[in-house]
Design a protein around this motif. Structure first.
Motif, PDB file in Angstrom:
ATOM      1  N   GLU A  57       0.821  -1.209   0.000  1.00  0.00           N
ATOM      2  CA  GLU A  57       0.000   0.000   0.000  1.00  0.00           C
ATOM      3  C   GLU A  57       0.860   1.267   0.000  1.00  0.00           C
ATOM      4  OE1 GLU A  57      -2.990   1.965   3.186  1.00  0.00           O
ATOM      5  OE2 GLU A  57      -3.439  -0.123   2.635  1.00  0.00           O
ATOM      6  N   LYS A  58       1.920   1.268   0.784  1.00  0.00           N
ATOM      7  CA  LYS A  58       2.738   2.470   0.945  1.00  0.00           C
ATOM      8  C   LYS A  58       3.780   2.648  -0.155  1.00  0.00           C
ATOM      9  CE  LYS A  58       5.445   4.898   4.415  1.00  0.00           C
ATOM     10  NZ  LYS A  58       5.974   4.867   5.772  1.00  0.00           N
ATOM     11  N   HIS A  59       4.420   1.547  -0.590  1.00  0.00           N
ATOM     12  CA  HIS A  59       5.555   1.657  -1.501  1.00  0.00           C
ATOM     13  C   HIS A  59       5.300   1.062  -2.883  1.00  0.00           C
ATOM     14  CE1 HIS A  59       8.043   2.989   1.834  1.00  0.00           C
ATOM     15  NE2 HIS A  59       7.593   1.972   2.542  1.00  0.00           N
ATOM     16  N   GLY A  60       4.206   0.330  -3.031  1.00  0.00           N
ATOM     17  CA  GLY A  60       3.896  -0.268  -4.324  1.00  0.00           C
ATOM     18  C   GLY A  60       4.171  -1.756  -4.354  1.00  0.00           C
ATOM     19  N   TYR A  61       3.472  -2.428  -5.248  1.00  0.00           N
ATOM     20  CA  TYR A  61       3.542  -3.880  -5.338  1.00  0.00           C
ATOM     21  C   TYR A  61       4.948  -4.381  -5.659  1.00  0.00           C
ATOM     22  CZ  TYR A  61       2.781  -8.615  -6.827  1.00  0.00           C
ATOM     23  OH  TYR A  61       2.870  -9.971  -6.952  1.00  0.00           O
ATOM     24  N   ASN A  62       5.660  -3.705  -6.542  1.00  0.00           N
ATOM     25  CA  ASN A  62       6.988  -4.151  -6.970  1.00  0.00           C
ATOM     26  C   ASN A  62       8.126  -3.510  -6.189  1.00  0.00           C
ATOM     27  OD1 ASN A  62       6.102  -5.929  -9.045  1.00  0.00           O
ATOM     28  ND2 ASN A  62       5.621  -4.143 -10.293  1.00  0.00           N
ATOM     29  N   SER A  63       7.822  -2.913  -5.061  1.00  0.00           N
ATOM     30  CA  SER A  63       8.862  -2.227  -4.284  1.00  0.00           C
ATOM     31  C   SER A  63       9.785  -3.215  -3.589  1.00  0.00           C
ATOM     32  CB  SER A  63       8.208  -1.322  -3.237  1.00  0.00           C
ATOM     33  OG  SER A  63       7.530  -2.109  -2.266  1.00  0.00           O
ATOM     34  N   ARG A  64      10.944  -2.727  -3.220  1.00  0.00           N
ATOM     35  CA  ARG A  64      11.894  -3.574  -2.490  1.00  0.00           C
ATOM     36  C   ARG A  64      11.338  -3.909  -1.103  1.00  0.00           C
ATOM     37  NH1 ARG A  64      14.877  -0.878   1.228  1.00  0.00           N
ATOM     38  NH2 ARG A  64      14.788   1.285   0.560  1.00  0.00           N
ATOM     39  N   GLN A  65      10.560  -2.998  -0.507  1.00  0.00           N
ATOM     40  CA  GLN A  65       9.947  -3.256   0.803  1.00  0.00           C
ATOM     41  C   GLN A  65       8.932  -4.401   0.707  1.00  0.00           C
ATOM     42  OE1 GLN A  65      10.230  -0.268  -0.636  1.00  0.00           O
ATOM     43  NE2 GLN A  65      11.082   1.203   0.815  1.00  0.00           N
ATOM     44  N   ALA A  66       8.122  -4.389  -0.361  1.00  0.00           N
ATOM     45  CA  ALA A  66       7.145  -5.466  -0.541  1.00  0.00           C
ATOM     46  C   ALA A  66       7.860  -6.800  -0.777  1.00  0.00           C
ATOM     47  CB  ALA A  66       6.204  -5.144  -1.698  1.00  0.00           C
ATOM     48  N   ASP A  67       8.931  -6.774  -1.566  1.00  0.00           N
ATOM     49  CA  ASP A  67       9.699  -8.000  -1.794  1.00  0.00           C
ATOM     50  C   ASP A  67      10.274  -8.543  -0.486  1.00  0.00           C
ATOM     51  OD1 ASP A  67       9.185  -8.105  -4.492  1.00  0.00           O
ATOM     52  OD2 ASP A  67      11.088  -7.153  -5.074  1.00  0.00           O
ATOM     53  N   HIS A  68      10.751  -7.631   0.347  1.00  0.00           N
ATOM     54  CA  HIS A  68      11.291  -8.043   1.650  1.00  0.00           C
ATOM     55  C   HIS A  68      10.219  -8.757   2.476  1.00  0.00           C
ATOM     56  CE1 HIS A  68      13.248  -7.932   5.548  1.00  0.00           C
ATOM     57  NE2 HIS A  68      12.149  -7.381   6.020  1.00  0.00           N
ATOM     58  N   TRP A  69       9.021  -8.164   2.544  1.00  0.00           N
ATOM     59  CA  TRP A  69       7.975  -8.755   3.383  1.00  0.00           C
ATOM     60  C   TRP A  69       7.364 -10.001   2.740  1.00  0.00           C
ATOM     61  CZ3 TRP A  69       8.105  -8.397   8.221  1.00  0.00           C
ATOM     62  CH2 TRP A  69       8.688  -7.273   8.799  1.00  0.00           C
ATOM     63  N   ARG A  70       7.427 -10.117   1.427  1.00  0.00           N
ATOM     64  CA  ARG A  70       7.024 -11.367   0.770  1.00  0.00           C
ATOM     65  C   ARG A  70       7.961 -12.489   1.226  1.00  0.00           C
ATOM     66  NH1 ARG A  70       6.720  -8.284  -3.580  1.00  0.00           N
ATOM     67  NH2 ARG A  70       4.606  -7.755  -4.115  1.00  0.00           N
ATOM     68  N   HIS A  71       9.246 -12.168   1.225  1.00  0.00           N
ATOM     69  CA  HIS A  71      10.244 -13.144   1.681  1.00  0.00           C
ATOM     70  C   HIS A  71      10.007 -13.512   3.153  1.00  0.00           C
ATOM     71  CE1 HIS A  71      14.054 -15.221   2.105  1.00  0.00           C
ATOM     72  NE2 HIS A  71      14.268 -14.490   3.178  1.00  0.00           N
ATOM     73  N   GLU A  72       9.761 -12.518   3.985  1.00  0.00           N
ATOM     74  CA  GLU A  72       9.511 -12.771   5.413  1.00  0.00           C
ATOM     75  C   GLU A  72       8.266 -13.626   5.611  1.00  0.00           C
ATOM     76  OE1 GLU A  72      11.411 -12.019   8.113  1.00  0.00           O
ATOM     77  OE2 GLU A  72      12.901 -11.378   6.639  1.00  0.00           O
ATOM     78  N   LEU A  73       7.215 -13.379   4.854  1.00  0.00           N
ATOM     79  CA  LEU A  73       5.993 -14.173   4.953  1.00  0.00           C
ATOM     80  C   LEU A  73       6.262 -15.620   4.541  1.00  0.00           C
ATOM     81  CD1 LEU A  73       2.975 -14.341   5.535  1.00  0.00           C
ATOM     82  CD2 LEU A  73       2.544 -13.537   3.198  1.00  0.00           C
ATOM     83  N   HIS A  74       7.027 -15.789   3.470  1.00  0.00           N
ATOM     84  CA  HIS A  74       7.390 -17.140   3.025  1.00  0.00           C
ATOM     85  C   HIS A  74       8.179 -17.867   4.119  1.00  0.00           C
ATOM     86  CE1 HIS A  74       8.665 -20.415   0.448  1.00  0.00           C
ATOM     87  NE2 HIS A  74       9.888 -20.218   0.916  1.00  0.00           N
ATOM     88  N   GLU A  75       9.151 -17.181   4.707  1.00  0.00           N
ATOM     89  CA  GLU A  75       9.961 -17.783   5.774  1.00  0.00           C
ATOM     90  C   GLU A  75       9.098 -18.143   6.981  1.00  0.00           C
ATOM     91  OE1 GLU A  75      13.282 -18.641   5.811  1.00  0.00           O
ATOM     92  OE2 GLU A  75      13.153 -18.220   3.668  1.00  0.00           O
ATOM     93  N   ALA A  76       8.166 -17.277   7.340  1.00  0.00           N
ATOM     94  CA  ALA A  76       7.282 -17.564   8.479  1.00  0.00           C
ATOM     95  C   ALA A  76       6.411 -18.777   8.187  1.00  0.00           C
ATOM     96  CB  ALA A  76       6.411 -16.344   8.788  1.00  0.00           C
ATOM     97  N   ARG A  77       5.906 -18.891   6.980  1.00  0.00           N
ATOM     98  CA  ARG A  77       5.095 -20.057   6.611  1.00  0.00           C
ATOM     99  C   ARG A  77       5.918 -21.331   6.686  1.00  0.00           C
ATOM    100  NH1 ARG A  77       2.024 -17.237   1.444  1.00  0.00           N
ATOM    101  NH2 ARG A  77       0.271 -16.384   2.632  1.00  0.00           N
ATOM    102  N   GLU A  78       7.137 -21.285   6.193  1.00  0.00           N
ATOM    103  CA  GLU A  78       8.014 -22.457   6.254  1.00  0.00           C
ATOM    104  C   GLU A  78       8.331 -22.829   7.701  1.00  0.00           C
ATOM    105  OE1 GLU A  78       9.057 -24.576   3.966  1.00  0.00           O
ATOM    106  OE2 GLU A  78       8.153 -23.499   2.287  1.00  0.00           O
ATOM    107  N   TRP A  79       8.597 -21.823   8.529  1.00  0.00           N
ATOM    108  CA  TRP A  79       8.899 -22.070   9.937  1.00  0.00           C
ATOM    109  C   TRP A  79       7.720 -22.754  10.615  1.00  0.00           C
ATOM    110  CZ3 TRP A  79       7.132 -21.080  14.803  1.00  0.00           C
ATOM    111  CH2 TRP A  79       8.028 -21.266  15.852  1.00  0.00           C
ATOM    112  N   CYS A  80       6.523 -22.252  10.349  1.00  0.00           N
ATOM    113  CA  CYS A  80       5.327 -22.850  10.950  1.00  0.00           C
ATOM    114  C   CYS A  80       5.161 -24.298  10.514  1.00  0.00           C
ATOM    115  CB  CYS A  80       4.077 -22.056  10.563  1.00  0.00           C
ATOM    116  SG  CYS A  80       3.995 -20.450  11.351  1.00  0.00           S
ATOM    117  N   TRP A  81       5.374 -24.535   9.247  1.00  0.00           N
ATOM    118  CA  TRP A  81       5.206 -25.897   8.750  1.00  0.00           C
ATOM    119  C   TRP A  81       6.210 -26.834   9.407  1.00  0.00           C
ATOM    120  CZ3 TRP A  81       1.363 -28.311   6.878  1.00  0.00           C
ATOM    121  CH2 TRP A  81       1.537 -29.580   6.354  1.00  0.00           C
ATOM    122  N   GLN A  82       7.446 -26.375   9.562  1.00  0.00           N
ATOM    123  CA  GLN A  82       8.480 -27.214  10.176  1.00  0.00           C
ATOM    124  C   GLN A  82       8.217 -27.460  11.656  1.00  0.00           C
ATOM    125  OE1 GLN A  82      12.181 -25.278   9.380  1.00  0.00           O
ATOM    126  NE2 GLN A  82      12.126 -25.759   7.191  1.00  0.00           N
TER     127      GLN A  82
END
Length: 111
Positions: A57-82
């Motif tokens: 919302e703040k920086h745009g869909y293709n922003s580096r901030q959004a990419d960072h939080w996409r990565h963090e969300l992926h890592e959190a999902r993997e952590w939960c699964w493990q």
């Protein structure tokens, strides 16, 4: 003779109570890490999901901030699964017990 039976009965009762308390303690101890993992899992996923929404919302869909939080969300999902073999879906507000997440689930809302 009666005193001996009463003493045996009392000792049996004490042994049973001690065994029951040890069993209950073992169940509580082994159940605690899973409960903690679930709480930590939910907290991590909610945080990463909200931050991703905010970054988009703040920086745009293709922003580096959004990419960072996409990565963090992926890592959190993997952590939960493990750690608990399930994951929290903040948008549906429910637990999933399948490895069925879509790393592009935030794409659907934005295009």
């Amino acid at each position: 003779m009666k005193a001996m039976i009463t003493r045996r009965w009392k000792m049996g009762l004490v042994r049973f109570a001690c065994g029951a308390m040890m069993l209950a303690g073992a169940v509580l101890i082994t159940g605690a890490p899973r409960a903690y993992a679930s709480d930590d899992c939910q907290r991590r996923l909610i945080h990463a999901d909200h931050e991703l929404d905010r970054a988009i919302e703040k920086h745009g869909y293709n922003s580096r901030q959004a990419d960072h939080w996409r990565h963090e969300l992926h890592e959190a999902r993997e952590w939960c699964w493990q750690h608990s073999h399930r994951r929290w879906d903040e948008h549906e507000r429910r637990w999933h017990d399948q490895h069925d997440w879509d790393d592009h689930d935030h794409d659907h809302d934005r295009h």
